[in-house]
Design an enzyme around this catalytic site. Structure first.
Site, mmCIF file in Angstrom:
data_model
loop_
_atom_site.group_PDB
_atom_site.id
_atom_site.type_symbol
_atom_site.label_atom_id
_atom_site.label_comp_id
_atom_site.label_asym_id
_atom_site.label_seq_id
_atom_site.Cartn_x
_atom_site.Cartn_y
_atom_site.Cartn_z
ATOM 1 N N TRP A 129 0.672 -1.099 0.176
ATOM 2 C CA TRP A 129 -0.218 -0.011 0.207
ATOM 3 C C TRP A 129 0.767 1.600 -0.534
ATOM 4 O O TRP A 129 1.879 1.312 1.349
ATOM 5 C CB TRP A 129 -0.822 -0.263 1.677
ATOM 6 C CG TRP A 129 -1.280 0.868 1.493
ATOM 7 C CD1 TRP A 129 -2.508 1.791 0.110
ATOM 8 C CD2 TRP A 129 -1.871 2.054 1.867
ATOM 9 N NE1 TRP A 129 -3.541 2.874 1.014
ATOM 10 C CE2 TRP A 129 -2.570 2.725 1.818
ATOM 11 C CE3 TRP A 129 -2.137 1.698 4.064
ATOM 12 C CZ2 TRP A 129 -3.589 3.523 3.211
ATOM 13 C CZ3 TRP A 129 -2.268 2.977 4.841
ATOM 14 C CH2 TRP A 129 -2.909 3.611 4.837
ATOM 15 N N ASP A 210 -1.937 -6.589 8.692
ATOM 16 C CA ASP A 210 -2.398 -5.537 8.327
ATOM 17 C C ASP A 210 -3.397 -6.192 7.322
ATOM 18 O O ASP A 210 -3.644 -6.642 6.072
ATOM 19 C CB ASP A 210 -2.031 -4.391 7.256
ATOM 20 C CG ASP A 210 -3.038 -3.344 7.196
ATOM 21 O OD1 ASP A 210 -3.701 -3.022 7.444
ATOM 22 O OD2 ASP A 210 -2.181 -2.477 6.288
ATOM 23 N N LYS A 245 -14.021 -0.251 5.058
ATOM 24 C CA LYS A 245 -14.313 -1.507 4.246
ATOM 25 C C LYS A 245 -15.328 -2.262 4.266
ATOM 26 O O LYS A 245 -16.630 -1.984 3.398
ATOM 27 C CB LYS A 245 -13.124 -1.982 3.057
ATOM 28 C CG LYS A 245 -11.743 -1.103 2.992
ATOM 29 C CD LYS A 245 -11.170 -0.376 2.644
ATOM 30 C CE LYS A 245 -9.683 0.365 3.365
ATOM 31 N NZ LYS A 245 -9.747 1.223 1.861
HETATM 32 C C1 LMR Z 1 -6.591 2.145 -0.417
HETATM 33 O O1 LMR Z 1 -6.102 1.885 -1.253
HETATM 34 O O2 LMR Z 1 -6.804 3.202 -1.747
HETATM 35 C C2 LMR Z 1 -7.640 2.602 0.212
HETATM 36 O O3 LMR Z 1 -6.621 1.752 1.649
HETATM 37 C C3 LMR Z 1 -7.138 4.575 0.520
HETATM 38 C C4 LMR Z 1 -6.547 4.602 1.086
HETATM 39 O O4 LMR Z 1 -6.261 5.285 2.624
HETATM 40 O O5 LMR Z 1 -5.069 4.761 0.517
#
Ligand code: LMR
Length: 395
Positions: A129, A210, A245
């Site tokens: 992420w 996570d 989510k």
């Molecule tokens: C995403 O990866 O799009 C979500 O987890 C929202 C974010 O805060 O980035």
């Protein structure tokens, strides 16, 4: 003071939202930020949440401080959602506290790890992420990566991952995605989780799991299978979870951090540090989202309704995966995109170049993250023809 600052670029994910909102093209498609959308492209409030909100509105009688742990009922319900009937709960070795969203849980985890060891290293998957690295570094951790996604074959580089994890140091932390890997959608299978758990045990690193998408992959218990397996093997572990989510509570900012210790008394010591960490950052978490979640999980009727609504979201996303792959074939695309149907959760990496991603945005008003991460929930029957045609053109 402010004159010393240099402007930073917009966040790679959140910046897309603003651009999408400004775009006047009626055909625009938002495959950017990871939020669920229904067939009409709307992120509706779940019915079970609406009912819980009415119940809270009618019954809540105080807004007094609740303390750094947040609501004990929420924390208890969350730990059961995460661990089921796992021995860590029976042995009283887990402590869960509510946090401002999953991101809040991750930041608290990072500060907590720093209290255990200043400047500790945390290993994250390549890719991960987009916010993980910045978030951990901002807390003072050193971030390193282990191999994860095989970009060429659109699969997991499991041998590379395992080899790297065998080399990490015993006082490092390793971040793992419980399910619905963000951004690749490529998850470990049960046997691979077993192997990673064995490495975690033999090396002695701290697993930090996570879980932002519990219920979006295969199901609530199925998605927690890996972390429960991990908790069978190791003595200490952290889980960061999110209700953004699966309950659709994005802007309410509600999540949880769970720490597992070697024993009930050891985890009490760790928990006292965790509460201090929280107190000096934001003092105590917001209450509204937690109140909704605990109301839903505490009522058989609302819980069953939530399960049904969650299943509907999960099934729609999975259906979208096949829909896109079929449409790409129909539009004459010969490149093999069938990997999209083998991935899980909200995201897949389409595997096109950053220039092609930009072209989709500039010429077709189709928005995805620069890495070609698509939020599959943004696909709908009404836009999939245009999407597939546009991808075919940029290819
Ligand atoms: C995403 O990866 O799009 C979500 O987890 C929202 C974010 O805060 O980035």
């Amino acid at each position: 003071m402010f004159g010393r600052l240099k402007a930073l670029p917009a966040d790679p994910i959140l910046g897309l939202l603003a651009k999408y909102r400004e775009d006047t093209n009626s055909k625009k498609i938002d495959l950017g930020v990871g939020v669920y959308k229904n067939e009409a492209g709307h992120t509706a409030i779940l019915d079970c949440v609406k009912k819980a909100e009415k119940y809270r509105n009618d019954n809540e009688d105080t807004k007094v401080y609740i303390g750094p742990t947040g609501s004990p009922i929420f924390n208890d319900e969350m730990s059961k959602l995460i661990f089921g009937h796992h021995k860590v709960l029976l042995e009283n070795r887990a402590r869960t506290v509510s946090t401002p969203g999953g991101t809040g849980a991750l930041r608290v985890a990072a500060e907590f790890i720093k209290s255990c060891k200043a400047g500790a290293t945390i290993w994250v998957s390549n890719p991960t992420w987009a916010n993980h690295t910045g978030l951990f570094e901002a807390a003072g951790l050193t971030v390193k990566t282990y191999p994860y996604y095989d970009y060429e074959n659109k699969t997991l580089d499991f041998d590379g991952m395992l080899a790297a994890l065998k080399e990490v140091s015993a006082d490092d932390a390793v971040l793992l995605h419980a399910c619905c890997h963000n951004p690749s959608g490529m998850d470990l299978n049960n046997e691979q989780w077993q192997q990673v758990a064995e490495v975690a045990k033999s090396v002695g690193f701290l697993p930090v799991v996570d879980m932002a998408y519990q219920g979006f992959g295969e199901g609530l218990d199925e998605d927690a299978y890996g972390l429960r397996l991990m908790a069978d093997s190791v003595e200490e572990m952290i889980v960061c979870s999110s209700c953004s989510k699966n309950f659709g509570l994005y802007r309410e900012r509600i999540g949880a951090i769970t720490i597992i210790g070697q024993s009930s008394s050891a985890v009490d010591v760790a928990n006292s540090v965790l509460l201090y960490v929280i107190r000096v950052i934001y003092s105590m978490p917001p209450a509204h989202g937690a109140a909704l979640v605990e109301t839903i999980l505490h009522s058989d009727e609302l819980r069953n309704q939530w399960h049904a609504e969650l299943k509907e979201m999960r099934d729609r996303i999975n259906g979208n995966r096949q829909l896109l792959v079929d449409k790409l074939i129909e539009k004459g695309v010969t490149r093999d995109f069938s990997f999209i149907t083998r991935q899980m959760g909200m995201f897949s990496l389409l595997g096109i170049t950053p220039e092609q991603v930009q072209q989709l945005q500039d010429e077709y008003s189709i928005y995805m993250v620069g890495s070609s991460r698509m939020s599959i929930a943004g696909i709908a029957n009404s836009n999939v023809d245009y999407l597939a045609e546009s991808i075919a053109k940029v290819l």
